[in-house]
Design a protein around this motif. Structure first.
Motif, short mmCIF file in Angstrom:
data_model
loop_
_atom_site.label_atom_id
_atom_site.label_comp_id
_atom_site.label_asym_id
_atom_site.label_seq_id
_atom_site.Cartn_x
_atom_site.Cartn_y
_atom_site.Cartn_z
N ALA A 122 0.85 -1.19 0.00
CA ALA A 122 0.00 0.00 0.00
C ALA A 122 0.88 1.24 0.00
O ALA A 122 1.89 1.29 0.71
CB ALA A 122 -0.92 0.01 1.21
N ILE A 167 -3.26 1.22 8.63
CA ILE A 167 -3.00 0.46 7.41
C ILE A 167 -2.09 -0.73 7.71
O ILE A 167 -2.32 -1.85 7.24
CB ILE A 167 -2.37 1.37 6.34
CG1 ILE A 167 -3.35 2.48 5.94
CG2 ILE A 167 -1.96 0.56 5.11
CD1 ILE A 167 -2.75 3.56 5.06
N GLN A 168 -1.07 -0.48 8.54
CA GLN A 168 -0.15 -1.56 8.91
C GLN A 168 -0.85 -2.63 9.74
O GLN A 168 -0.51 -3.81 9.65
CB GLN A 168 1.04 -0.98 9.68
CG GLN A 168 1.96 -0.09 8.84
CD GLN A 168 2.98 0.66 9.67
OE1 GLN A 168 2.71 1.02 10.81
NE2 GLN A 168 4.16 0.91 9.11
N CYS A 178 3.38 -0.77 4.28
CA CYS A 178 2.91 0.55 3.83
C CYS A 178 4.05 1.53 3.57
O CYS A 178 4.98 1.66 4.37
CB CYS A 178 1.96 1.13 4.88
SG CYS A 178 1.34 2.77 4.47
N ALA A 190 5.97 4.86 8.67
CA ALA A 190 5.76 3.96 7.53
C ALA A 190 6.91 2.98 7.38
O ALA A 190 8.04 3.24 7.80
CB ALA A 190 5.58 4.77 6.25
#
Length: 685
Positions: free
Chosen positions: A377, A563-564, A570, A586
């Motif tokens: 992502a 997201i992770q 990511c 990130a």
């Protein structure tokens, strides 16, 4: 319309004091980042110095080495006690050039994590110790040449590697520079004194002049102005603020003078909180180990086991004497540490760095760059990353038939050319030739006016038109308003003649970048401090997988964590100060090169050309680099599978015994193969 519509504008001056303030000391001094950065730079210089000194010391060792002299058909040198001279030069290179590895051995053993340093130190210690015994009476051959060449190659490899992976800790210094060194504090008697920002206390009153940076977080007590917070909050438009509104230290004041009540200082300030988040995220991802260290750890165990086994077999089973068995053992342990392993990674890193530079990006963190091959992502910041971060006139709606669009735009530009406000610059830049205007006046917090062709022309905000109760045909503006664009009204003799819509332009490369990433199976997302309307429109135009709007600065890193948490590797791409914690959090932080120094210092990779499409090239080069790294590690360590048994003497009964000289040739051959393989690294542009 809310305040994101940018209530247009006070005359804005450049931050003239930036250069003189940025070097002042203040409470955020770089004790965390700067110290580590300077320490790292010192280590790079130290390896460089040790390499060149050791290289010079190697020359007489080459000349005096019995093995090399035998290769070229030379007899013993005509120097009295030449072995003692050889011992002297070798001792110097062992203790001076080998010191970083001997020290590394102690550290790795203390941490119970043997790696490259352990393997190198073991090899040079065995070579030096055995050779010393030979010099002072033990029957055998000296390994001083192998010792010197091994130290030289390893110093070179570490020097190359450390130069290529300079620490990202400079982010601390860059964040600290955002806060000016001094503040104008208002005393109880109304007089003003200049004091250090570090001396400010909550409740103090400070004055911020037009064009200056705001010295501390706080609340406006008097005055109004447009505040540029783009590099702090990600908000693409200057925000109009007045009494009662909160301001952030480091933001740039527009054309108005402000009196601010200081709120948060020191560790509680916004900038300090960002610094803390960056620091924590960087620490959390600094624990990764490279493939070379893992290979070195295994080779350490193999070297010790093979050396011990060789000694036991020759003495215990075949009944050879101690001197013969010891020479076999030493040969095995030296050959177990091939020169090629020390260069396997650095050579690929150096080649990768050169390719990256040609393709428009700079690698700051090799470990993170290696992870990029598995990215699932990519989270893009909107302002300044997917968009250019600057206004342009996108629409023009006429309310009066007395003017055409071209004429109205030129009249507006004639007024705006006198202002430094970002919106004014966009309007003035929309025409090729600027008409003459007179009697320019700033309308505080609302716009500006001037005389153009004998007509009074005002360029004002939507709020001004509403406050004055002016009537116009708003039907044609509904579509523009729904897109979240900024509206600027043009009044001619106090009558609405038209409306300009301004927008933050999407980069031409952004659509291609999103498309290519999707083809690679990567989810493409966007995060922004802008409102939902703007974010939705941009996400729709780019066909993004997902987007996050109205995200507060201290929440961007949380979005990366979300997201992770889904199990996705990511990457974060951004350019602002507010992006720094997210870039650090990130798995791979990518900074747009035209952005702030803070974003660049925090990021693992910097896109020099400010081209989002280069994010695709990062992933492609990472994949190619990993493939080449594995190949090099195979050549560097695989040679041991062939050399160690021969060095141990498995073919002794067939008359085949690998001498140290032949072992050195094999090590050189392995090194050449690794070097050529690294240079063959190619990535399609």
């Amino acid at each position: 319309m809310n305040k994101e519509d940018s209530t247009h504008h006070k005359e804005h001056t450049h931050d003239k004091n930036h250069n003189q303030h940025k070097n002042h000391e203040h409470s955020h001094s770089s004790s965390s980042g700067g110290g580590h950065s300077s320490h790292h730079a010192h280590m790079v210089k130290d390896f460089q110095k040790r390499f060149f000194v050791s290289l010079i010391l190697t020359l007489p060792i080459m000349w005096l080495s019995p093995m090399l002299r035998g290769f070229v058909g030379l007899g013993e040198p005509v120097i009295p006690n030449y072995m003692l001279v050889l011992f002297g030069f070798s001792s110097a290179i062992f203790f001076y050039g080998g010191w970083p590895f001997l020290k590394g051995l102690f550290n790795e053993i203390s941490d119970k994590k043997p790696g490259m340093m352990t393997l190198i130190a073991l090899a040079i210690f065995v070579a030096y110790g055995y050779s010393c015994l030979v010099v002072f009476g033990l029957k055998g051959k000296v390994f001083f040449w192998e010792l010197a060449s091994l130290i030289d190659i390893m110093l070179l490899g570490h020097w190359i590697e450390m130069k290529s992976v300079m620490s990202a800790s400079g982010a601390m210094e860059e964040l600290a520079r955002l806060i000016p060194g001094e503040a104008h504090r208002i005393k109880q008697d109304g007089s003003i004194e200049d004091i250090r920002v570090s001396d400010l206390q909550p409740g103090d009153l400070i004055m911020v002049k037009p064009g200056e940076k705001i010295a501390a977080d706080g609340e406006i007590k008097e005055g109004s102005s447009s505040i540029n917070e783009a590099m702090l909050t990600g908000e693409s438009k200057p925000v109009e603020k007045s009494q009662g509104d909160e301001v952030i230290g480091g933001a740039i004041n527009g054309g108005g003078s402000l009196t601010i009540t200081v709120g948060k200082t020191g560790e509680d300030s916004f900038i300090n909180q960002v610094m803390t988040m960056v620091q924590e995220a960087q620490k959390s991802k600094s624990r990764a180990q490279g493939l070379a260290d893992k290979a070195a750890a295994w080779l350490t165990y193999i070297a010790l086991s093979a050396g011990l086994l060789t000694m036991l077999i020759w003495m215990g089973i075949f009944g050879k004497d101690f001197v013969f068995s010891l020479e076999r053992t030493v040969t095995v342990m030296i050959i177990t540490c091939p020169h090629a392993l020390g260069l396997a990674i650095p050579l690929v890193v150096a080649t990768t760095t050169a390719i990256a530079a040609r393709q428009g990006f700079f690698i700051r963190n090799r470990t993170a760059f290696e992870r990029a091959r598995n990215i699932q992502a990519v989270l893009f910041d909107k302002t300044g990353t997917l968009t250019k971060g600057e206004f342009t006139v996108s629409d023009l709606v006429l309310f009066s038939k007395d003017y055409d669009k071209d004429k109205l735009l030129k009249m507006a530009a004639a007024v705006e050319v006198h202002s430094e406000h970002p919106i004014a610059k966009a309007v003035a830049g929309a025409v090729s030739g600027i008409e003459k205007s007179d009697n320019f006046k700033n309308i505080p917090g609302k716009g500006a006016e001037a005389t153009v062709d004998g007509l009074n022309v005002k360029v004002v905000s939507h709020k001004y038109v509403q406050q004055e109760g002016m009537e116009y045909d708003s039907s044609e503006l509904k579509g523009i308003v729904s897109q979240g664009k900024t509206l600027v009204f043009v009044l001619v003799d106090d009558a609405p003649a038209g409306c300009l819509a301004l927008d933050d332009v999407i980069r031409e490369e952004s659509k291609q970048a999103v498309s290519e990433l999707k083809q690679l199976g990567v989810q493409v997302m966007m995060i922004t401090g802008d409102n939902e309307t703007v974010a939705k429109r941009v996400a729709g135009e780019l066909d993004l997988t997902e987007y996050f709007a109205e995200v507060l600065p201290d929440k961007k890193a949380d979005k990366v964590k979300q997201i992770q948490a889904k199990g996705l590797l990511c990457a974060m791409t951004g350019d602002g100060v507010n992006d720094a914690p997210a870039l650090a959090q990130a798995d791979v932080g990518i900074a747009i090169g035209a952005g702030t120094d803070v974003a660049q210092e925090t990021a693992d990779i910097v896109l020099v050309k400010s081209n989002p499409e280069d994010a695709v090239k990062v992933i492609a080069l990472s994949k190619a680099t990993y493939k080449k790294t594995v190949q090099n590690l195979f050549w560097a360590t695989g040679y041991n599978a062939f050399a160690i048994p021969l060095a141990a003497g498995v073919l002794y009964n067939m008359g085949i015994l690998l001498s140290p000289a032949v072992g050195a040739v094999l090590m050189s051959l392995s090194t050449v193969i690794v070097a050529i393989n690294a240079k063959m690294l190619k990535v399609s542009s």
